[in-house]
Design a protein around this motif. Structure first.
Motif, mmCIF file in Angstrom:
data_model
loop_
_atom_site.group_PDB
_atom_site.id
_atom_site.type_symbol
_atom_site.label_atom_id
_atom_site.label_comp_id
_atom_site.label_asym_id
_atom_site.label_seq_id
_atom_site.Cartn_x
_atom_site.Cartn_y
_atom_site.Cartn_z
ATOM 1 N N LYS A 27 74.114 37.448 72.321
ATOM 2 C CA LYS A 27 73.451 36.543 73.250
ATOM 3 C C LYS A 27 74.475 35.992 74.229
ATOM 4 C CE LYS A 27 73.659 32.258 70.552
ATOM 5 N NZ LYS A 27 74.272 31.372 71.524
ATOM 6 N N VAL A 28 74.010 35.655 75.400
ATOM 7 C CA VAL A 28 74.871 35.020 76.394
ATOM 8 C C VAL A 28 75.243 33.638 75.854
ATOM 9 C CG1 VAL A 28 74.963 34.080 78.737
ATOM 10 C CG2 VAL A 28 73.876 36.301 78.314
ATOM 11 N N ASP A 29 76.536 33.326 75.901
ATOM 12 C CA ASP A 29 77.014 32.036 75.400
ATOM 13 C C ASP A 29 76.768 30.972 76.464
ATOM 14 O OD1 ASP A 29 78.232 30.093 73.870
ATOM 15 O OD2 ASP A 29 80.271 30.687 74.419
ATOM 16 N N ALA A 30 75.670 30.236 76.282
ATOM 17 C CA ALA A 30 75.297 29.182 77.239
ATOM 18 C C ALA A 30 74.526 28.100 76.493
ATOM 19 C CB ALA A 30 74.441 29.759 78.360
ATOM 20 N N PRO A 31 74.648 26.853 76.903
ATOM 21 C CA PRO A 31 73.907 25.768 76.248
ATOM 22 C C PRO A 31 72.407 26.041 76.245
ATOM 23 C CG PRO A 31 75.507 24.879 77.798
ATOM 24 C CD PRO A 31 75.481 26.365 78.007
ATOM 25 N N GLY A 32 71.764 25.831 75.093
ATOM 26 C CA GLY A 32 70.323 26.017 74.973
ATOM 27 C C GLY A 32 69.872 27.455 74.840
ATOM 28 N N ASN A 33 70.786 28.396 74.861
ATOM 29 C CA ASN A 33 70.442 29.815 74.732
ATOM 30 C C ASN A 33 70.574 30.198 73.255
ATOM 31 O OD1 ASN A 33 69.678 32.299 76.021
ATOM 32 N ND2 ASN A 33 71.728 33.048 75.573
ATOM 33 N N ASP A 34 69.536 29.931 72.471
ATOM 34 C CA ASP A 34 69.606 30.039 71.021
ATOM 35 C C ASP A 34 68.836 31.233 70.487
ATOM 36 O OD1 ASP A 34 71.066 27.607 70.876
ATOM 37 O OD2 ASP A 34 69.180 26.503 71.103
ATOM 38 N N TRP A 35 69.354 31.818 69.409
ATOM 39 C CA TRP A 35 68.654 32.893 68.698
ATOM 40 C C TRP A 35 67.301 32.374 68.226
ATOM 41 C CZ3 TRP A 35 70.483 37.523 69.369
ATOM 42 C CH2 TRP A 35 71.842 37.757 69.436
ATOM 43 N N GLY A 36 66.342 33.285 68.081
ATOM 44 C CA GLY A 36 65.039 32.940 67.545
ATOM 45 C C GLY A 36 64.023 32.559 68.594
ATOM 46 N N ALA A 37 64.385 32.646 69.842
ATOM 47 C CA ALA A 37 63.477 32.302 70.938
ATOM 48 C C ALA A 37 63.676 33.325 72.051
ATOM 49 C CB ALA A 37 63.802 30.902 71.442
ATOM 50 N N VAL A 38 62.934 33.145 73.140
ATOM 51 C CA VAL A 38 63.209 33.926 74.344
ATOM 52 C C VAL A 38 64.584 33.473 74.827
ATOM 53 C CG1 VAL A 38 62.521 34.340 76.724
ATOM 54 C CG2 VAL A 38 60.785 34.159 74.934
ATOM 55 N N LEU A 39 65.487 34.396 75.078
ATOM 56 C CA LEU A 39 66.842 34.017 75.450
ATOM 57 C C LEU A 39 67.483 35.064 76.333
ATOM 58 C CD1 LEU A 39 69.367 34.648 72.584
ATOM 59 C CD2 LEU A 39 67.044 35.463 72.476
ATOM 60 N N ASP A 40 68.657 34.711 76.885
ATOM 61 C CA ASP A 40 69.448 35.652 77.665
ATOM 62 C C ASP A 40 70.355 36.412 76.716
ATOM 63 O OD1 ASP A 40 68.381 34.964 80.160
ATOM 64 O OD2 ASP A 40 69.764 33.282 80.369
ATOM 65 N N LEU A 41 70.306 37.721 76.818
ATOM 66 C CA LEU A 41 71.060 38.597 75.931
ATOM 67 C C LEU A 41 72.154 39.337 76.680
ATOM 68 C CD1 LEU A 41 67.998 40.177 74.119
ATOM 69 C CD2 LEU A 41 69.631 38.576 73.110
ATOM 70 N N GLU A 42 73.167 39.767 75.935
ATOM 71 C CA GLU A 42 74.153 40.714 76.448
ATOM 72 C C GLU A 42 73.739 42.087 75.939
ATOM 73 O OE1 GLU A 42 78.171 39.693 75.529
ATOM 74 O OE2 GLU A 42 78.062 37.809 76.635
ATOM 75 N N VAL A 43 73.606 43.025 76.877
ATOM 76 C CA VAL A 43 73.180 44.380 76.524
ATOM 77 C C VAL A 43 74.020 45.398 77.282
ATOM 78 C CG1 VAL A 43 70.789 43.633 76.125
ATOM 79 C CG2 VAL A 43 71.420 44.585 78.353
ATOM 80 N N CYS A 44 73.991 46.609 76.781
ATOM 81 C CA CYS A 44 74.532 47.736 77.545
ATOM 82 C C CYS A 44 73.445 48.798 77.602
ATOM 83 C CB CYS A 44 75.821 48.272 76.937
ATOM 84 S SG CYS A 44 75.665 48.939 75.282
ATOM 85 N N LEU A 45 73.581 49.706 78.540
ATOM 86 C CA LEU A 45 72.634 50.807 78.643
ATOM 87 C C LEU A 45 72.934 51.792 77.528
ATOM 88 C CD1 LEU A 45 72.591 51.336 82.504
ATOM 89 C CD2 LEU A 45 71.091 49.912 81.097
ATOM 90 N N ASN A 46 71.903 52.177 76.788
ATOM 91 C CA ASN A 46 72.073 53.051 75.635
ATOM 92 C C ASN A 46 71.690 54.491 75.935
ATOM 93 O OD1 ASN A 46 72.513 53.505 72.731
ATOM 94 N ND2 ASN A 46 70.317 53.905 72.715
ATOM 95 N N SER A 47 70.632 54.684 76.665
ATOM 96 C CA SER A 47 70.118 56.024 76.949
ATOM 97 C C SER A 47 70.129 56.219 78.463
ATOM 98 C CB SER A 47 68.698 56.154 76.394
ATOM 99 O OG SER A 47 68.139 57.392 76.730
#
Length: 166
Positions: A136-156
């Motif tokens: 997850k993006v490290d930011a205040p209020g960006n908590d697991w278990g809810a809609v949140l901002d994620l860090e991702v990479c392209l897989n396919s």
């Protein structure tokens, strides 16, 4: 706020640089859209749930009219890590799963920003899913278990083979 895919860093510390590609005719691509190539090799925004042949992420907002021959800048390096909003709840246990992208409500022509999100409803280990959740993006209020901002990479992508999630 949904803004599509935003490059935040490079896996190897490299420089994040967009590359120019020909744009499909009669399409609109928003900054942050996942993009694919069509049968003629031109770039267009990925459809909802697109998982194969992801080229990368649009670096700019552009409209190409019917018969147009515009170019568009695309982040096509598979080693770029992006921030993206999830469409639903994601937990820490979902790290390293794969997921498809989702189109969202449609891009914003005023801001030029994408509405693409990570589709949290279909996370799995399936190798052909377009995105890999890194954390997850490290930011205040960006908590697991809810809609949140994620860090991702392209897989396919068209640049790399797909990898099974864990």
């Amino acid at each position: 706020m949904t803004r599509g895919f935003v490059p935040i860093r490079h896996k190897t510390g490299g420089t994040i640089r967009p590359v120019s590609y020909p744009m499909a005719s009669n399409v609109t691509i928003f900054k942050g859209d996942l993009v694919v190539t069509n049968a003629t090799g031109d770039v267009q925004a990925a459809a909802a749930g697109a998982n194969t042949s992801i080229l990368g992420v649009a670096a700019e907002y552009k409209v190409n009219p019917a018969g147009g021959t515009n170019q568009i800048l695309i982040f096509d390096d598979p080693d770029i890590i992006y921030a993206v909003r999830s469409s639903g709840a994601v937990t820490a246990a979902d790290r390293f799963l794969n997921a498809p992208g989702a189109v969202g409500a449609g891009g914003n022509p005023v801001t030029g920003l994408s509405s693409h999100v990570l589709n949290a409803a279909t996370m799995a280990t399936t190798a052909t899913l377009a995105l890999k959740i890194l954390g997850k993006v490290d930011a205040p209020g960006n908590d697991w278990g809810a809609v949140l901002d994620l860090e991702v990479c392209l897989n396919s992508t068209v640049m790399t083979p797909a990898v099974v999630g864990v």
